[in-house]
Scaffold this motif. Structure first.
Motif, PDB file in Angstrom:
ATOM      1  N   ARG A 153      -4.194  -6.524   2.394  1.00 21.55           N
ATOM      2  CA  ARG A 153      -5.135  -6.921   1.334  1.00 21.55           C
ATOM      3  C   ARG A 153      -4.752  -8.289   0.791  1.00 21.55           C
ATOM      4  N   ALA A 158      -4.328   2.335  -5.403  1.00 20.88           N
ATOM      5  CA  ALA A 158      -3.672   1.356  -4.523  1.00 20.88           C
ATOM      6  C   ALA A 158      -3.804   1.779  -3.063  1.00 20.88           C
ATOM      7  N   PHE A 159      -3.727   3.061  -2.820  1.00 17.63           N
ATOM      8  CA  PHE A 159      -3.801   3.557  -1.447  1.00 17.63           C
ATOM      9  C   PHE A 159      -5.191   3.347  -0.847  1.00 17.63           C
ATOM     10  N   MET A 160      -6.215   3.693  -1.626  1.00 16.29           N
ATOM     11  CA  MET A 160      -7.577   3.597  -1.084  1.00 16.29           C
ATOM     12  C   MET A 160      -8.222   2.236  -1.350  1.00 16.29           C
ATOM     13  N   ASN A 161      -7.515   1.386  -2.078  1.00 15.51           N
ATOM     14  CA  ASN A 161      -8.055   0.071  -2.435  1.00 15.51           C
ATOM     15  C   ASN A 161      -9.346   0.207  -3.235  1.00 15.51           C
ATOM     16  N   VAL A 162      -9.375   1.188  -4.122  1.00 15.05           N
ATOM     17  CA  VAL A 162     -10.523   1.415  -5.004  1.00 15.05           C
ATOM     18  C   VAL A 162      -9.973   1.585  -6.418  1.00 15.05           C
ATOM     19  N   LEU A 188      -2.013  11.848  -1.652  1.00 13.56           N
ATOM     20  CA  LEU A 188      -2.393  10.827  -0.661  1.00 13.56           C
ATOM     21  C   LEU A 188      -2.728  11.378   0.729  1.00 13.56           C
ATOM     22  N   ARG A 211       1.426   7.185   2.773  1.00  8.60           N
ATOM     23  CA  ARG A 211       0.706   8.456   2.821  1.00  8.60           C
ATOM     24  C   ARG A 211       1.692   9.606   3.056  1.00  8.60           C
ATOM     25  N   VAL A 239       0.862  -1.194   0.000  1.00 13.41           N
ATOM     26  CA  VAL A 239       0.000   0.000   0.000  1.00 13.41           C
ATOM     27  C   VAL A 239       0.896   1.241   0.000  1.00 13.41           C
ATOM     28  N   PRO A 240       0.703   2.163  -0.944  1.00 11.19           N
ATOM     29  CA  PRO A 240       1.587   3.336  -1.009  1.00 11.19           C
ATOM     30  C   PRO A 240       1.593   4.118   0.315  1.00 11.19           C
ATOM     31  N   ASP A 246      -1.464   5.352  -7.816  1.00 13.64           N
ATOM     32  CA  ASP A 246      -1.170   5.372  -6.383  1.00 13.64           C
ATOM     33  C   ASP A 246      -2.425   5.592  -5.546  1.00 13.64           C
ATOM     34  N   ARG A 266     -10.320   3.813   5.570  1.00 11.84           N
ATOM     35  CA  ARG A 266     -11.023   2.543   5.743  1.00 11.84           C
ATOM     36  C   ARG A 266     -10.220   1.500   6.529  1.00 11.84           C
ATOM     37  N   TYR A 297      -6.812  -1.528   6.247  1.00 12.29           N
ATOM     38  CA  TYR A 297      -6.198  -0.503   5.386  1.00 12.29           C
ATOM     39  C   TYR A 297      -4.928  -1.023   4.716  1.00 12.29           C
TER      40      TYR A 297
END
Lengths: 662, 175
Positions: free
Chosen positions: A202, B146-150, B64, A145, A142-143, B143, A249, A199
């Motif tokens: 996955r 991938a970050f929000m998984n959407v 992000l 933040r 996950v990238p 990005d 999330r 979050y």
């Protein structure tokens, strides 16, 4: 029968009568701990960059071990992988090989020498790790933040199994080094929490999916660590009770409580209740969060598990943890930053010397430094991380007794005064005010928790009285007074000189001084221009905005609050926005008119701002009295804001450093 | 007050336009260098598209910290679309957003774009501009997705090479 490592009898400790619940024993696993106090594992960046323990690290821990008066004392979390992806701090201790055991044993022995229970923590920093390598690791890529952290590499199934084994191997080394209790760190965005959170996890293999799947690695770690620890060494875990990651999330609070139950089922002997991630957008432990704000989470945790629950998080004073332990809503009081500020804090509580505690001011400078690869330091405690340097931490008595005149009873002057007096000097503190505290008398009135800064003065006052410092309050030091007294040494701690606005209209009667505003002595209109964009100007601007005034800050610094440490500055930025404060950085006041001011940017652009009042918060060094002292041939020191206007921390540190040199 | 506001605003306005102009020109000066160094075996368009990816990757990272699901899927997409339009406007475009015809679709419309003019000035094909912007936005979304998984997508619907008229892109979730 639970094992007792060291016998402690608190019957003669007055604090044990005032706070009886803090000084009663508790059983964790098969270990009996004499009291309810725990120094929580805290990174300090004091170890070698190769992960080996140093003298500085050992002495840092020795002092905290003395402080817990027989309670739990945890050394910082160790990273466990030779690839160093789990290393989150440049000076973090390592435990990926047996070669680290002798160093770890030194820390354990130092803790035992203070008759405290030695705790060992296993900490893979996960997505906030890899401080020395290019990629950190995590359950999913996950990238990040925050740009400060490295890109995440997704762990293969084999990587996960290796990581689980590394926890068990490191635990075995910890036991061999002599530690009495083991802890797995699963907080603030470290690897364990990455596995648990929806979050960041996955995965579709057995280590991902639903909450049970996301907890699978944690369960296997607990079981693996328990296997090597045996029944005599309890194993606990630090887990988030709330991730505060709703915006991306993350897990719900209900899911977090479920993780507590799963950890207990897996064999955890206690839970340390934490909250928030480094990536959370909510503040958790800064000064603007009221004391005890999160204690209800410990109660909720206790409703979900039957093993002991520990908690820290803005519990700086003993009253609340004592009350909550008594009420059955908490089992152990964890302490972290309060023991960075004063390593002997709980000991002083036990001894009934609470007035001698140097309280943490929740500025988070300690964290800001750790994240920027600097060794631990404390805003308020100059000795922090210097414990191993005897000449600094325990200065010798003065070789020659001097008569010392300290001009200014602010934090710099008071710190210097008690240190010098305790070393045998005759110290006289003068101040033209009738009260001690200097400009903190006004600064403490700023909103969002700045009243806590005053604890510094309360502490210094007690220490000055104890050391026999002589006070001459309400006495302005003049050239004549210096010539009459002719002390051996003069320390100028007079505070800053407030700047004048060097522009047409600079003598306008709409200009007032920050100190007069903060003490409600000045009349302030409804629209205000604050001249100066450092911390004092921001604090005063917020103070006025809270009264409903429209405030505009105009300052020469390129960024507002550049003198505030980054771990707290973001709070001020949000509060200024919330309070409708407009900020013009890299600007100066070009003119003051009847209607307001004309602002000039660095590039010459000018624009008018209407205002009723202009508050001057910009400061410069204070040169007064310097020439007289020098012309008399008297030894001279200038400290605190009188030297260069900075902040409370610099004042305290300056005062201490000169106090031990005189 | 002794400030000639018209003069000051004019000065600022000129500075803003000059800055934008210089940024655009600087991009094409660098493009020229990159195309020369890449040699004859590499198509100039591929150089431009690669630049769009590099820009997109970095801009995506800056998005992000502001990503927030608390307002739900629709709110999240609107904020994202606003950020993409805002980026265009910062560069001198005139971009707005509106709900698309399909549910969950948001349109980003740009009525004016200075980039084709700069492209022409430096001998680069104006047609490149819209495709590169699409690629840059797609990279930003990699990005963010991938970050929000959407899973998200953005597609160029309409563009006029000269930059006049309307350029339209649609942002939506991949179903």
């Amino acid at each position: 029968m639970a094992k007792t490592l060291f016998e402690w009898d608190y019957a003669d400790y007055p604090g044990a009568k005032t706070y009886p619940h803090l000084f009663k024993p508790i059983q964790i696993g098969n270990l009996m701990v004499p009291n309810r106090i725990k120094y929580a594992a805290t990174e300090d960046n004091l170890n070698g960059h190769d992960g080996f323990v140093t003298d500085a690290g050992v002495e840092y821990m020795r002092q905290r071990a003395i402080g817990v008066v027989g309670g739990l004392c945890f050394m910082q979390g160790v990273y466990m992988d030779p690839k160093r992806q789990g290393q989150g701090y440049v000076g973090q201790a390592a435990c990926w090989d047996d070669k680290f055991i002798p160093g770890l044993k030194r820390i354990c022995d130092a803790i035992h020498k203070a008759k405290a229970v030695a705790g060992f923590q296993l900490m893979d920093c996960g997505r906030v790790g890899a401080v020395e390598v290019d990629y950190c690791h995590g359950p999913s890529a996950v990238p990040q933040r925050l740009r400060i952290f490295k890109p995440v590499e997704e762990m293969t199934n084999a990587d996960v199994k290796t990581m689980i084994q590394q926890h068990a191997d490191a635990a075995r080394r910890g036991v061999e080094a002599g530690f009495d209790i083991m802890e797995i760190s699963g907080i603030v965005g470290y690897l364990i929490s990455n596995f648990i959170s929806s979050y960041t996890n996955r995965r579709t293999d057995e280590y991902g999916g639903d909450l049970r799947g996301r907890m699978q690695a944690v369960v296997e770690i607990i079981q693996g660590v328990k296997d090597v620890c045996g029944s005599d060494v309890p194993v606990g875990i630090r887990l988030c009770s709330e991730e505060l990651l709703d915006d991306v999330r993350g897990n719900t609070p209900e899911e977090s409580m479920e993780t507590y139950k799963i950890a207990e089922e897996a064999g955890a002997d206690y839970i340390s209740c934490t909250l928030g991630w480094q990536e959370s957008i909510y503040p958790v432990i800064s000064r603007d969060i009221p004391m005890g704000n999160w204690i209800h989470l410990a109660k909720r945790a206790k409703e979900h598990v039957s093993i002991p629950v520990q908690m820290a998080y803005r519990l700086f004073k003993p009253e609340l943890p004592n009350e909550k332990i008594g009420a059955g809503e908490l089992d152990q009081w964890e302490i972290c930053r309060s023991m960075i500020a004063d390593p002997h804090m709980p000991k002083k509580v036990a001894e009934g010397k609470e007035t001698e505690i140097r309280h943490c001011v929740a500025c988070n400078l300690c964290l800001a430094r750790l994240f920027r690869d600097a060794p631990m330091t404390c805003y308020i405690n100059p000795v922090c991380a210097h414990e191993w340097q005897q000449e600094f931490a325990n200065p010798k008595p003065a070789e020659e007794e001097k008569e010392v005149m300290i001009v200014g009873a602010g934090p710099a002057g008071l710190e210097c005064a008690y240190m010098a007096a305790s070393r045998g000097h005759e110290v006289h503190v003068y101040d033209k005010r009738d009260v001690i505290g200097g400009t903190l008398n006004e600064a403490k009135n700023a909103p969002y928790g700045d009243d806590e800064l005053w604890t510094c003065i309360e502490y210094q006052k007690v220490m000055c009285e104890k050391a026999g410092v002589n006070f001459h309050l309400g006495t302005e030091v003049t050239d004549d007074l210096i010539e009459d007294e002719m002390p051996d040494t003069v320390v100028l701690a007079t505070g800053p000189a407030y700047s004048k606005i060097e522009a047409p209209g600079g003598d306008s009667d709409k200009i007032v001084n920050l100190l007069d505003v903060m003490s409600d002595k000045a009349e302030v209109g409804e629209t205000v221009v604050m001249y100066g964009n450092r911390k004092p100007g921001i604090g005063c601007a917020l103070h006025l905005a809270k009264q409903g005034k429209k405030v505009t800050i105009v300052g020469k610094e390129k960024s507002a609050g550049f003198d505030v440490n980054p771990s707290f500055k973001w709070r001020y930025m949000i509060y200024m926005r919330q309070n409708g404060i407009t900020v013009y950085n890299d600007c100066d006041i070009d003119e003051i008119t009847d209607e307001g001011v004309v602002v000039k940017a660095y590039d010459g652009i000018r624009w008018p701002i209407k205002c009723d009042t202009v508050v001057v918060s910009d400061r410069g060094p204070n040169e007064s009295l310097k020439k007289t002292v020098q012309s008399e041939g008297i030894e001279l020191f200038v400290i605190g804001d009188a030297l260069i206007p900075r902040n409370l921390s610099s004042a305290v540190h300056d005062g201490y450093r000169i106090g031990i040199r005189l | 007050m002794l400030v000639d506001t018209e003069k000051e605003i004019t000065k600022m306005h000129r500075m803003l336009y000059s800055t934008r102009n210089e940024i655009g020109k600087t991009y094409y000066r660098w493009r020229q260098v990159a195309v020369e160094l890449a040699g004859d075996n590499v198509k100039p368009l591929d150089v431009s598209l690669r630049a769009a990816e590099v820009f997109g990757k970095d801009i995506g990272k800056s998005f992000l910290p502001r990503m927030n699901w608390l307002k739900g899927e629709e709110g999240f997409l609107m904020i994202l679309a606003k950020s993409l339009a805002g980026l265009w406007n910062t560069e001198g475009g005139l971009a707005t957003i509106e709900k698309g015809e399909k549910p969950g679709e948001i349109k980003i419309k740009c009525l004016r774009d200075p980039w084709p003019t700069w492209a022409k000035e430096y001998g680069a094909p104006m047609e490149e501009v819209a495709v590169c912007r699409e690629r840059m936005y797609q990279t930003i979304l990699e990005d963010v997705s991938a970050f929000m998984n959407v899973p998200l997508k953005i597609e160029l619907q309409k563009a006029i090479a000269r930059g006049e008229g309307e350029t339209v892109m649609t942002l939506s979730k991949v179903e």
